[in-house]
Design a protein around this motif. Structure first.
Motif, PDB file in Angstrom:
ATOM      1  N   ASN A   7      44.361  44.146  41.030  1.00 35.50           N
ATOM      2  CA  ASN A   7      43.889  43.740  41.776  1.00 35.50           C
ATOM      3  C   ASN A   7      42.145  43.884  42.287  1.00 35.50           C
ATOM      4  N   ASP A   8      41.697  43.550  43.562  1.00 35.39           N
ATOM      5  CA  ASP A   8      40.510  43.213  43.912  1.00 35.39           C
ATOM      6  C   ASP A   8      40.119  43.514  45.124  1.00 35.39           C
ATOM      7  N   THR A   9      39.041  43.423  45.302  1.00 35.43           N
ATOM      8  CA  THR A   9      38.236  43.297  46.378  1.00 35.43           C
ATOM      9  C   THR A   9      37.211  42.592  46.500  1.00 35.43           C
ATOM     10  N   GLU A  10      36.947  41.940  47.755  1.00 34.85           N
ATOM     11  CA  GLU A  10      35.487  40.897  48.028  1.00 34.85           C
ATOM     12  C   GLU A  10      34.530  41.315  49.416  1.00 34.85           C
ATOM     13  N   SER A  55      39.416  36.451  45.911  1.00 37.71           N
ATOM     14  CA  SER A  55      39.913  37.252  45.489  1.00 37.71           C
ATOM     15  C   SER A  55      41.240  37.720  44.951  1.00 37.71           C
ATOM     16  N   GLU A  58      40.720  35.774  41.561  1.00 36.52           N
ATOM     17  CA  GLU A  58      40.698  37.098  40.633  1.00 36.52           C
ATOM     18  C   GLU A  58      41.249  38.088  40.320  1.00 36.52           C
ATOM     19  N   ALA A  59      42.450  39.039  40.888  1.00 37.54           N
ATOM     20  CA  ALA A  59      43.148  39.941  40.827  1.00 37.54           C
ATOM     21  C   ALA A  59      44.600  39.007  40.215  1.00 37.54           C
ATOM     22  N   LYS A  62      42.988  39.343  36.454  1.00 39.66           N
ATOM     23  CA  LYS A  62      43.133  40.710  36.120  1.00 39.66           C
ATOM     24  C   LYS A  62      44.797  41.406  36.148  1.00 39.66           C
ATOM     25  N   ASN A 110      40.834  42.705  50.849  1.00 35.50           N
ATOM     26  CA  ASN A 110      41.232  42.956  49.146  1.00 35.50           C
ATOM     27  C   ASN A 110      42.333  42.530  48.257  1.00 35.50           C
TER      28      ASN A 110
END
Length: 136
Positions: A7-10, A55, A58-59, A62, A110
């Motif tokens: 998960n990623d938030t920017e 994002s 990036e997710a 992860k 997100n």
């Protein structure tokens, strides 16, 4: 079987500031096809698109635990939309199912990425058709 979730938030405005300051950001992060899709959007929609792709990548990093750099580069990951608007993620030399969801609200984007192990039949298919389902 799910083998990874990321998960990623920017902040969209923060990504927009990076785009303005660092002219190399877009070609570094986005694949050529993603750059074409971004160029078709104007204003805030362009920034949302770029922030969403950043994002999502990036997710993905992860979800795999690899991070970006040693095993996977930014250009190895491509997220394009189907005709329905659904984003589809393809990763170079990565024979697993990947699912991505990208959502925007206000100044935030997100993303969630789920990685699923292939079934035995799908593994055989990848051996027969190695480019299928992965970015070439």
């Amino acid at each position: 079987m799910i083998i990874g979730i990321g998960n990623d938030t920017e902040s969209i405005s923060r990504v927009a500031q990076i785009i303005e300051r660092q002219k190399s950001f877009i070609p570094f992060i986005l694949t050529p096809a993603e750059r074409v899709a971004a160029a078709e959007r104007k204003g805030k929609h362009r920034n949302e698109y770029i922030a969403g792709r950043f994002s999502a990548k990036e997710a993905f990093s992860k979800a795999t635990g690899y991070g970006i750099g040693e095993k996977v580069q930014w250009q190895d990951i491509e997220i394009l939309n189907e005709n329905t608007g659904r984003p589809v993620m393809k990763i170079k030399n990565f024979p697993y199912h990947t699912y991505v969801a990208i959502t925007h609200s206000g100044d935030q984007v997100n993303t969630v990425v789920i990685i699923e192990r292939l079934t035995l039949l799908e593994k055989i298919s990848v051996k027969i058709f190695p480019k299928r389902g992965v970015l070439s």
